[in-house]
Design a protein around this motif. Sequence first.
Motif, PDB file in Angstrom:
ATOM      1  N   THR A 155       5.741   0.691   0.088  1.00  0.00           N
ATOM      2  CA  THR A 155       5.685   2.026  -0.517  1.00  0.00           C
ATOM      3  C   THR A 155       5.342   3.079   0.533  1.00  0.00           C
ATOM      4  O   THR A 155       4.365   2.930   1.277  1.00  0.00           O
ATOM      5  CB  THR A 155       4.634   2.063  -1.646  1.00  0.00           C
ATOM      6  OG1 THR A 155       5.008   1.135  -2.664  1.00  0.00           O
ATOM      7  CG2 THR A 155       4.527   3.451  -2.247  1.00  0.00           C
ATOM      8  N   LYS A 156       6.151   4.118   0.586  1.00  0.00           N
ATOM      9  CA  LYS A 156       5.900   5.193   1.552  1.00  0.00           C
ATOM     10  C   LYS A 156       4.736   6.061   1.091  1.00  0.00           C
ATOM     11  O   LYS A 156       4.440   6.163  -0.104  1.00  0.00           O
ATOM     12  CB  LYS A 156       7.165   6.040   1.729  1.00  0.00           C
ATOM     13  CG  LYS A 156       8.346   5.278   2.318  1.00  0.00           C
ATOM     14  CD  LYS A 156       8.052   4.788   3.736  1.00  0.00           C
ATOM     15  CE  LYS A 156       9.197   3.990   4.339  1.00  0.00           C
ATOM     16  NZ  LYS A 156      10.406   4.799   4.553  1.00  0.00           N
ATOM     17  N   ALA A 205       2.934   6.768  -2.654  1.00  0.00           N
ATOM     18  CA  ALA A 205       1.578   6.284  -2.925  1.00  0.00           C
ATOM     19  C   ALA A 205       0.686   7.425  -3.379  1.00  0.00           C
ATOM     20  O   ALA A 205      -0.132   7.270  -4.297  1.00  0.00           O
ATOM     21  CB  ALA A 205       1.003   5.617  -1.677  1.00  0.00           C
ATOM     22  N   ALA A 206       0.842   8.598  -2.761  1.00  0.00           N
ATOM     23  CA  ALA A 206       0.061   9.769  -3.177  1.00  0.00           C
ATOM     24  C   ALA A 206       0.399  10.155  -4.614  1.00  0.00           C
ATOM     25  O   ALA A 206      -0.480  10.539  -5.393  1.00  0.00           O
ATOM     26  CB  ALA A 206       0.345  10.944  -2.237  1.00  0.00           C
ATOM     27  N   GLY A 207       1.668  10.006  -4.979  1.00  0.00           N
ATOM     28  CA  GLY A 207       2.089  10.313  -6.341  1.00  0.00           C
ATOM     29  C   GLY A 207       1.503   9.374  -7.365  1.00  0.00           C
ATOM     30  O   GLY A 207       1.436   9.710  -8.561  1.00  0.00           O
ATOM     31  N   ARG A 240       0.446  15.099   4.844  1.00  0.00           N
ATOM     32  CA  ARG A 240       0.186  13.967   5.729  1.00  0.00           C
ATOM     33  C   ARG A 240      -0.808  13.025   5.065  1.00  0.00           C
ATOM     34  O   ARG A 240      -1.434  13.372   4.050  1.00  0.00           O
ATOM     35  CB  ARG A 240      -0.369  14.434   7.076  1.00  0.00           C
ATOM     36  CG  ARG A 240      -1.746  15.068   7.000  1.00  0.00           C
ATOM     37  CD  ARG A 240      -2.245  15.508   8.374  1.00  0.00           C
ATOM     38  NE  ARG A 240      -3.597  16.059   8.315  1.00  0.00           N
ATOM     39  CZ  ARG A 240      -3.872  17.327   8.079  1.00  0.00           C
ATOM     40  NH1 ARG A 240      -2.884  18.193   7.871  1.00  0.00           N
ATOM     41  NH2 ARG A 240      -5.132  17.741   8.040  1.00  0.00           N
ATOM     42  N   ALA A 241      -0.941  11.846   5.642  1.00  0.00           N
ATOM     43  CA  ALA A 241      -1.955  10.884   5.195  1.00  0.00           C
ATOM     44  C   ALA A 241      -2.886  10.580   6.360  1.00  0.00           C
ATOM     45  O   ALA A 241      -2.416  10.323   7.478  1.00  0.00           O
ATOM     46  CB  ALA A 241      -1.288   9.598   4.707  1.00  0.00           C
ATOM     47  N   TYR A 293       5.655   6.851   6.674  1.00  0.00           N
ATOM     48  CA  TYR A 293       4.695   5.761   6.836  1.00  0.00           C
ATOM     49  C   TYR A 293       4.631   4.907   5.571  1.00  0.00           C
ATOM     50  O   TYR A 293       4.478   5.431   4.456  1.00  0.00           O
ATOM     51  CB  TYR A 293       3.301   6.317   7.139  1.00  0.00           C
ATOM     52  CG  TYR A 293       2.230   5.242   7.223  1.00  0.00           C
ATOM     53  CD1 TYR A 293       2.211   4.340   8.274  1.00  0.00           C
ATOM     54  CD2 TYR A 293       1.240   5.129   6.239  1.00  0.00           C
ATOM     55  CE1 TYR A 293       1.244   3.349   8.358  1.00  0.00           C
ATOM     56  CE2 TYR A 293       0.265   4.154   6.320  1.00  0.00           C
ATOM     57  CZ  TYR A 293       0.279   3.264   7.379  1.00  0.00           C
ATOM     58  OH  TYR A 293      -0.682   2.279   7.446  1.00  0.00           O
ATOM     59  N   ALA A 294       4.759   3.596   5.731  1.00  0.00           N
ATOM     60  CA  ALA A 294       4.607   2.656   4.619  1.00  0.00           C
ATOM     61  C   ALA A 294       3.155   2.211   4.551  1.00  0.00           C
ATOM     62  O   ALA A 294       2.617   1.655   5.533  1.00  0.00           O
ATOM     63  CB  ALA A 294       5.527   1.448   4.799  1.00  0.00           C
TER      64      ALA A 294
END
Length: 365
Positions: free
Chosen positions: A301-302, A306-308, A320-321, A351-352
Amino acid sequence: MPLQIGIVGLPNVGKSTLFNALARTSVPAANYPFCTIEPNIGSVPIADSRLLQIAEVIQPQIITGSTIEFVDIAGLVKGANHGEGLGNQFLSHIRQVDALLHVVRLFTDENTASTVTGIDPVRDADIVDTELILADMETVQNRFEKTEKLLKTGEPWVKKELQTLEAALKVLNKGTPLRNAAVELPQDLFLLTTKPVLYVINVDEDQLAAPDSDAAVDALVQPLRDKAAREHAEIIALAAALEAELAQLQPDDQALFLEELGLPEPGLQVVVRAGLRLLRLITFYTVKGKETRSWIIPEGTKAPVAAGKIHTDMERGFIRAEVVAWDELVRLGSFAAAREQGLLRIEGRDYAIEDGDVVQFRFNV
């Protein structure tokens, strides 16, 4: 919709007992076939020592762990694909889940009602598999006939789909599930044998400590091991009735009981971890504000997706993460310390997320 693992098997092999232990519920688990009609759904907490270690250093007000859903589906019998034992209804329930936990019987309670004679795990597993295969054959054949009528349109996808469906039928006609076949099938078919499977052998309590010590028992189990190996599936042995008892105990009493039995942990924890592997799920963590929390997502998962998972606005406005490995965060004690040590990574949209990442998402909407 959360990912779900369906508990399947013949009637009275311990499916509802196992479900009750997993979900800490008390759905009927009576000694007669088809006690379960409508599927029962339970949200099962995932034991996570990493989350507890992170929380120990972060000291949040709230700790929220992840869960995984299990579905208790009524037992299948021979002829289910033709409606035997309400089979068509039960097969439709299986279509809705993402993976299968297939319970087979090894326990020897003579008072347990059964739709088959004697103890034979691989025979029982094959009965269920056969019904799933026959149901898939019917589904694929029906789709083949409908698609074949479109050949006259000249659309290139029609010929390609027919070739795919024909390849699937060849696999099924050999009595082989589709889960390991190199055939990319239309997702809207909701085929039963494409679902990954985990086999759970429901044993007697005295078989747990040394399951391979009884040659007769081992001879019964070996064919199932061979079957699982061909399907790249895992096998777990547990005593469902014992797990149901353990699930009702307080943690201290449970630990003492396990010590007396010579078991390192409840079998349920092994099942849940295997379920995560089966669905190819990983765990990441967030420590924002007053809450420290774990999240489960599919492998690969990108970061924006993941943020979603946390909030749709975070995916839409992803910038960004900021990422640190969970063990480094525990060692250093804070994001600030990780940043000072150069261990905080800045990752972008491609990024995964990796298992064990602790992430702070930056976004703007």
